[in-house]
Write a protein that holds these residues in place. Structure first.
Motif, PDB file in Angstrom:
ATOM      1  N   LEU A  33       0.807  -1.138   0.055  1.00 21.06           N
ATOM      2  CA  LEU A  33       0.009   0.021  -0.176  1.00 21.06           C
ATOM      3  C   LEU A  33       0.808   1.241   0.045  1.00 21.06           C
ATOM      4  N   ASP A  34       0.368   2.405  -0.803  1.00 15.21           N
ATOM      5  CA  ASP A  34       1.122   3.562  -0.794  1.00 15.21           C
ATOM      6  C   ASP A  34      -0.013   4.674  -0.873  1.00 15.21           C
ATOM      7  N   GLN A  35       0.367   5.812  -0.046  1.00 18.61           N
ATOM      8  CA  GLN A  35      -0.587   6.989  -0.141  1.00 18.61           C
ATOM      9  C   GLN A  35      -0.484   7.885  -1.365  1.00 18.61           C
ATOM     10  N   ARG A  36       0.573   7.652  -2.157  1.00 19.51           N
ATOM     11  CA  ARG A  36       0.828   8.563  -3.292  1.00 19.51           C
ATOM     12  C   ARG A  36      -0.240   8.011  -4.432  1.00 19.51           C
ATOM     13  N   PRO A  37      -0.393   8.648  -5.436  1.00 18.29           N
ATOM     14  CA  PRO A  37      -1.167   8.333  -6.567  1.00 18.29           C
ATOM     15  C   PRO A  37      -0.324   7.625  -7.588  1.00 18.29           C
ATOM     16  N   GLY A  38       0.975   7.608  -7.554  1.00 17.85           N
ATOM     17  CA  GLY A  38       1.658   6.612  -8.541  1.00 17.85           C
ATOM     18  C   GLY A  38       3.009   6.891  -7.994  1.00 17.85           C
ATOM     19  N   ARG A  39       3.884   6.057  -9.096  1.00 16.76           N
ATOM     20  CA  ARG A  39       5.283   6.271  -8.744  1.00 16.76           C
ATOM     21  C   ARG A  39       5.611   7.690  -9.300  1.00 16.76           C
ATOM     22  N   GLY A  40       6.382   8.458  -8.574  1.00 16.06           N
ATOM     23  CA  GLY A  40       7.073   9.709  -8.750  1.00 16.06           C
ATOM     24  C   GLY A  40       8.392   9.604  -9.340  1.00 16.06           C
ATOM     25  N   SER A  41       8.597  10.833  -9.796  1.00 16.88           N
ATOM     26  CA  SER A  41       9.948  10.624 -10.754  1.00 16.88           C
ATOM     27  C   SER A  41      10.687  12.161 -10.622  1.00 16.88           C
ATOM     28  N   GLY A  42      12.096  12.174 -10.773  1.00 13.10           N
ATOM     29  CA  GLY A  42      13.013  13.213 -10.753  1.00 13.10           C
ATOM     30  C   GLY A  42      13.778  13.001  -9.309  1.00 13.10           C
ATOM     31  N   GLY A  43      15.054  13.527  -9.705  1.00  9.08           N
ATOM     32  CA  GLY A  43      15.907  13.380  -8.640  1.00  9.08           C
ATOM     33  C   GLY A  43      16.481  12.074  -8.228  1.00  9.08           C
ATOM     34  N   SER A  44      17.947  12.047  -8.218  1.00  8.61           N
ATOM     35  CA  SER A  44      18.661  11.045  -7.781  1.00  8.61           C
ATOM     36  C   SER A  44      18.463  10.476  -6.433  1.00  8.61           C
ATOM     37  N   LYS A  45      18.206  11.274  -5.716  1.00 10.81           N
ATOM     38  CA  LYS A  45      17.875  11.122  -3.989  1.00 10.81           C
ATOM     39  C   LYS A  45      19.107  10.033  -3.434  1.00 10.81           C
ATOM     40  N   SER A  46      18.574   8.876  -3.061  1.00 10.81           N
ATOM     41  CA  SER A  46      19.756   7.965  -2.547  1.00 10.81           C
ATOM     42  C   SER A  46      20.579   7.249  -3.525  1.00 10.81           C
ATOM     43  N   ILE A  47      21.830   7.463  -3.828  1.00 10.07           N
ATOM     44  CA  ILE A  47      22.557   6.865  -5.041  1.00 10.07           C
ATOM     45  C   ILE A  47      23.665   5.876  -4.742  1.00 10.07           C
ATOM     46  N   CYS A  48      24.113   5.892  -3.462  1.00 10.10           N
ATOM     47  CA  CYS A  48      25.407   4.916  -3.128  1.00 10.10           C
ATOM     48  C   CYS A  48      24.687   3.615  -2.634  1.00 10.10           C
ATOM     49  N   GLN A  49      24.748   2.295  -3.601  1.00 15.13           N
ATOM     50  CA  GLN A  49      24.417   1.163  -3.015  1.00 15.13           C
ATOM     51  C   GLN A  49      25.494   0.303  -2.904  1.00 15.13           C
ATOM     52  N   GLN A  50      25.639  -0.229  -1.564  1.00 18.26           N
ATOM     53  CA  GLN A  50      26.744  -1.143  -1.145  1.00 18.26           C
ATOM     54  C   GLN A  50      26.494  -2.673  -1.787  1.00 18.26           C
TER      55      GLN A  50
END
Length: 512
Positions: A33-50
């Motif tokens: 479940l998610d409160q948003r209307p759908g998947r958003g876009s834009g911005g790198s946000k969290s980029i480093c994945q170990q």
């Protein structure tokens, strides 16, 4: 969804997506479940994945994250215009130590994996306003709608105040005053393509820091520390970018400002509800310990929920989720707190110490963020200690922790793939040459109902070199958990001692 959900996951960000995929891998029916209307876009946000998070995603069917990400190798740290130090990751196995890739793209890859998974359904525009639970399950309130499942995993992010309040969970901590400006740009920066660069007190951001990360497709993330009350205009942003990259063409793709938080939930398990990711803990991003701790939360929760739902373990196993992952969050807060005291000193003493360290070139004391590592469950009640295999403590920056009970199994290359490829389907017993595999299979099969495989180390690689690379003795048995952590290393091992270690790792220990 044809069947009733066994677990409701609240939040369709990367932690919730990972949890849903990992639960489905164990055959669990999941509703997201998610409160948003759908998947958003834009911005790198969290980029480093170990590396170990890439490993989890590979097991979940999202190995494309590692394939598409940019595997940077060197971290350089500067004071003004002088390089203070650099370090490189220790290569452990086939997966890169880390990759940079935008969170937006990671979410797309995870969405594609979910779309191919019939056991997972995602419903948008479902804001959870309350949770109530009883002895048989949890009722999730979404306005007038009521949904129900035996268990709920909350991955709803930092703003999950209503859910935490419904559970009686506090979220204490602090917010740092200084702001940070982040920009995604596309530019040609020769020599910067595989390096992370950190600047203390550069001439173009005096008294503060700048962090630069390379990303796929010739893009870069630039992160400036800025004054608490500074509101950057378009002209300010353009000037700051020019000060970093010079008179080169560039394209500004996205920008945002934010403040750091350091907060921890009082509980990560309340009855039949588990909390994971940012709704349970917030840390400063230096060292990339946010998403890189949220995904291991999801994995830890997923296998334990699956084992309880399938009748392979008692409900007491779920309390070990809180014990282990809360301890991991405490360590992350300690590490990032020390980093922030160095990056953003608040007292005269802290400022004087930082200046002395930087100007004196005391590289061992420079703290620009210790990169994310898996938490080692050395003190977990699920781990069987072995005095001859003590935990060696935190390894040098970028290095791999030597194997011992509680530590994650090294991800070594073996014929046909990676060692961890054979650890994800249940418990795994690895045996030295002097151990009789058939006897272990016969005895353990009578007392253990959970998925369990027995493999000889020499059988796996056909040469005997795997035991040498692990440092495993010929009469030892290594018990590996479904999340690849070493539950026990048993010298002079017999089936009975392994069975006892499995029982402990399934939650069969007192006082939990």
């Amino acid at each position: 969804m044809s069947a009733e959900p066994q677990v409701i996951v609240i939040g369709a960000g990367p932690v919730g997506q990972s949890a849903a995929l990992l639960l489905a891998r164990w055959g669990v029916q999941v509703l997201v479940l998610d409160q948003r209307p759908g998947r958003g876009s834009g911005g790198s946000k969290s980029i480093c994945q170990q590396r170990d998070v890439l490993d989890i995603w590979a097991a979940a069917g999202a190995g494309q994250v590692a394939e598409e990400g940019l595997a940077w190798t060197t971290a350089r740290t500067y004071y003004r215009d002088r390089e203070l130090l650099s370090w490189t990751f220790e290569r452990e196995g086939p997966l890169p130590p880390c990759v940079n890739i935008s969170q937006t793209r990671t979410e797309q890859i995870l969405d594609a994996a979910i779309a191919a998974q019939p056991l997972v359904e995602v419903r948008w525009e479902h804001e959870v306003t309350d949770l109530t639970q009883d002895d048989s399950g949890v009722t999730v309130h979404c306005g007038q709608r009521r949904l129900r499942a035996p268990y709920v995993l909350v991955c709803a992010g930092a703003r999950a105040q209503a859910i935490r309040a419904a559970l009686g969970v506090t979220f204490t901590g602090e917010t740092y005053d200084d702001q940070f400006l982040i920009c995604d740009i596309k530019a040609d920066l020769p020599g910067w393509e595989n390096e992370r660069r950190f600047y203390f007190d550069p001439v173009w951001n005096p008294g503060r820091q700048v962090l630069i990360h390379p990303c796929p497709g010739g893009t870069y993330r630039i992160d400036w520390q800025i004054a608490p009350d500074f509101i950057p205009s378009d002209a300010d942003i353009a000037r700051k970018i020019r000060q970093v990259i010079g008179d080169r063409p560039y394209e500004l793709l996205w920008h945002s400002t934010y403040r750091f938080h350091a907060r921890l939930a009082s509980r990560m398990r309340v009855g039949r509800v588990l909390l994971a990711g940012d709704c349970a803990h917030l840390v400063a991003p230096f060292g990339a310990r946010g998403l890189n701790s949220g995904v291991p939360d999801a994995e830890n929760a997923a296998w334990k929920l699956a084992f309880v739902l399938n009748g392979w373990a008692g409900a007491g196993l779920l309390e070990s989720y809180h014990v282990e992952r809360h301890a991991a969050a405490v360590e992350n807060l300690e590490v990032t707190g020390a980093t922030m005291r160095f990056l953003v000193p608040r007292t005269v003493e802290e400022r004087m110490r930082r200046r002395a360290v930087l100007e004196g070139g005391r590289v061992d004391e420079v703290d620009s963020g210790r990169f994310a590592e898996p938490f080692w469950y050395v003190g977990s009640p699920l781990t069987t200690p072995e005095p001859s295999r003590p935990f060696a403590g935190r390894p040098p920056k970028g290095a791999v922790c030597p194997p011992s009970p509680g530590v994650i199994l090294p991800d070594l290359a073996v014929p046909g793939g990676r060692l961890r490829d054979i650890t994800r389907d249940g418990f795994l017993v690895l045996l030295g040459d002097m151990c009789d595999s058939s006897l272990f299979v016969q005895v353990l099969g009578k007392v253990i109902t959970a998925p369990l495989a027995v493999r000889g180390l020499a059988e796996i690689d056909g040469t005997g070199s795997l035991a040498e690379r692990l440092g495993a003795g010929p009469d030892e048995a290594w018990l590996i958990r479904p999340d690849s952590h070493i539950a026990a290393i048993l010298p002079h091992a017999g089936p009975e001692s392994v069975a006892a270690a499995v029982g402990r790792a399934l939650g069969g220990f007192p006082d939990i």
